[in-house]
Design an enzyme around this catalytic site. Structure first.
Site, short mmCIF file in Angstrom:
data_model
loop_
_atom_site.label_atom_id
_atom_site.label_comp_id
_atom_site.label_asym_id
_atom_site.label_seq_id
_atom_site.Cartn_x
_atom_site.Cartn_y
_atom_site.Cartn_z
N GLU A 198 -0.61 8.57 -4.79
CA GLU A 198 -0.86 8.08 -6.20
C GLU A 198 -2.62 8.58 -6.43
OE1 GLU A 198 0.20 4.05 -7.10
OE2 GLU A 198 2.21 4.53 -7.00
N GLU A 386 8.71 5.48 -3.66
CA GLU A 386 8.60 4.02 -3.93
C GLU A 386 9.51 4.00 -5.08
OE1 GLU A 386 4.35 2.49 -4.28
OE2 GLU A 386 3.89 3.53 -2.71
C1 PNW Z 1 1.88 1.59 -6.05
N1 PNW Z 1 0.49 1.01 -12.72
O1 PNW Z 1 0.76 1.14 -6.75
C2 PNW Z 1 1.06 1.54 -4.65
O2 PNW Z 1 1.63 2.99 -4.02
C3 PNW Z 1 1.23 0.36 -3.88
O3 PNW Z 1 0.36 0.32 -2.90
C4 PNW Z 1 1.47 -0.74 -4.70
O4 PNW Z 1 1.82 -1.90 -3.94
C5 PNW Z 1 2.72 -0.58 -5.66
O5 PNW Z 1 2.73 0.72 -6.28
C6 PNW Z 1 3.06 -1.76 -6.59
O6 PNW Z 1 2.01 -1.96 -7.32
C7 PNW Z 1 0.97 0.85 -8.28
O7 PNW Z 1 -0.54 0.32 -12.87
C8 PNW Z 1 -0.06 0.12 -8.87
O8 PNW Z 1 1.45 1.61 -13.33
C9 PNW Z 1 -0.18 0.25 -10.03
C10 PNW Z 1 0.72 1.08 -11.04
C11 PNW Z 1 1.66 1.69 -10.40
C12 PNW Z 1 1.75 1.85 -8.81
#
Ligand code: PNW
Length: 480
Positions: A198, A386
């Protein structure tokens, strides 16, 4: 003999009638209604995902150097109630237990990340053998249990010692050295590596909005250069892996590309959703898969566009073996007459969401994420790296966690993923986020994404309803 009261008689009669009805009707119903299972292709990989800083703890053990997330989470006001990953799930010590959890749901793969600063405590220089030894033990435990390791090389925990962090191009080179070193150590036992996880979360959220480590708010020109350093790091790492790893090692990345759903499934809106997919991800997935910034991105950024050195674009666009998509939240798009050809819809305030405020519920997004990426970039293989949700889990008096909302979220997403598989898009596997509740970054421990409940005081892991459900999906290679 007991006297049967009138009430008792009625109850007994009712029960008898119900039983007669059931025996007469149910078998026939079961016969007539053979359940329609949505069967996934043979060999489909089912797994779970985690990341080092979110689960490991043991931040000062065996020579690990600090990462930007240690610094950030220890800075007052940055995370929920000042929580840190100091202990997290203590998976550094409890990894065998976690492998048992994987085994108990029947997972065929485990996506986890390596903490760069366990291997190179200063980001570069001398490797730390104890760090390698730890991941060797994890990999061996997985292999012993027939679970394929899928390693993410960078899931945001940048070594604090690297001067300037992602503001410096030297960090991109340091990442490639680290990636080459790790894959040389592990490619005899590990077949799949993800470079980065990401881009937007460790560039924009870290250096533009300041919500994530290192918590800066820099102007656009600098942010664009940071983004460029990040995609360059990915490309350099791909080359370093190819140079160091065993032939046949599969290399890709895990990216939460913004995913667009056409408002109506018609040709014009589908086309608009695909335009949006390319343009809105121009600085990350698009440039990685096309080796070129889109004209739209360069025009929009103008004087703030990144400075590109000779050879950069070829490195960034290094061919990949697969693309990993992290899919959580949908965005809806329709065709319009503007030069871009699309407009992103505002979400109505009533749009349903899960327990994290950014996590809108629109399960068709997983179908469109796969379809759009497949049609635009024709990747050889795709994984969902994920997908999952936070939920307000409660441990019942009987000790159970009935996370029916998470099961609903997952079941519906898999239904739509099944559609993508059955239409022939090259989707090879699915990693559920997450194996267990963990440190949810700035949200600390307040948001639980696991299919196993973690009591953070005792480190007890308890399967939730969703773990039972997922075990069933994996056993049948199908969703109901
Ligand atoms: C992902 N958004 O993060 C990460 O890869 C993980 O480490 C995390 O725990 C998981 O998703 C859940 O949050 C994101 O704001 C964080 O759209 C924020 C976003 C998307 C993915």
């Amino acid at each position: 003999m007991k006297t049967i009261t009138r009430r008792g008689f009625v109850k007994t009669a009712a029960a008898t009638t119900a039983a007669t009805w059931a025996s007469a009707v149910l078998p026939r119903m079961a016969f007539a209604q053979t359940p329609t299972l949505l069967q996934f292709p043979a060999g489909f990989l089912w797994g779970c995902a985690t990341a080092a800083y979110q689960i490991e703890g043991a931040v000062s053990e065996d020579g690990r150097g600090p990462s930007v997330w240690d610094t950030f989470s220890h800075t007052p006001g940055k995370t929920f109630e000042g929580q840190t990953g100091d202990v997290a799930d203590d998976s550094y010590h409890l990894y065998k237990e976690d492998v048992k959890l994987l085994k108990s749901v029947g997972a065929g793969g485990y996506r986890f990340s390596i903490s760069w600063s366990r291997i190179f405590p200063n980001g570069t220089g001398q490797p730390n053998q104890k760090g390698i030894d730890h991941y060797r033990r994890v990999v061996e435990e997985l292999l012993k249990n027939d679970i394929a390791p899928y390693i993410t090389l960078f899931h945001w925990d940048l070594p604090q010692a690297l001067p300037g962090g992602w503001q410096s191009r030297d960090t991109s080179k340091a990442f490639a050295d680290y990636a080459g070193y790790v894959t040389r150590q592990f490619s005899d036992q590990v077949g799949h590596f993800f470079t980065t996880n990401e881009f937007g979360c460790f560039t924009d959220l870290g250096y533009k909005n300041g919500q994530f480590a290192p918590g800066l708010r820099l102007p656009d020109a600098q942010v664009n250069q940071i983004r460029h350093n990040a995609v360059l790091a990915h490309g350099l790492a791909v080359q370093a892996i190819r140079a160091n790893a065993r032939t046949g090692t599969q290399v890709g990345l895990a990216e939460d590309a913004k995913a667009f759903v056409p408002v109506i499934e018609s040709h014009e809106h589908i086309e608009a959703a695909q335009r949006a997919t390319r343009e809105e991800n121009a600085q990350f997935l698009t440039v990685v898969l096309e080796g070129k910034y889109t004209d739209g991105y360069l025009q929009r950024e103008g004087a703030n566009a990144p400075k590109v050195e000779a050879g950069d674009m070829k490195i960034i666009g290094s061919p990949l073996d697969f693309v990993g998509l992290n899919v959580y939240t949908p965005r809806y798009v329709r065709r319009d007459a503007s030069p871009s050809g699309y407009v992103i819809e505002e979400r109505p305030t009533s749009f349903p969401r899960m327990a994290s405020d950014w996590l809108y519920l629109g399960p068709e997004v997983i179908y469109w994420a796969v379809r759009n990426a497949s049609e635009i970039w024709k990747p050889r293989a795709l994984y969902i790296t994920e997908n999952g949700t936070s939920a307000d889990d409660v441990v019942g008096a009987d000790g159970r966690v009935e996370d029916t909302d998470r099961v609903m979220y997952l079941r519906n997403h898999l239904t739509h993923l099944h559609r993508a598989a059955s239409e022939g898009y090259p989707i090879k596997g699915y990693f559920l986020w997450s194996l267990l509740d963990n440190f949810e970054w700035a949200d600390g421990y307040s948001k639980r994404f696991g299919i196993h409940y973690v009591d953070f005081k005792t480190q007890t892991r308890t399967p939730k309803l969703s773990a039972d459900w997922y075990r069933d999906v994996i056993a049948r290679n199908a969703v109901e």
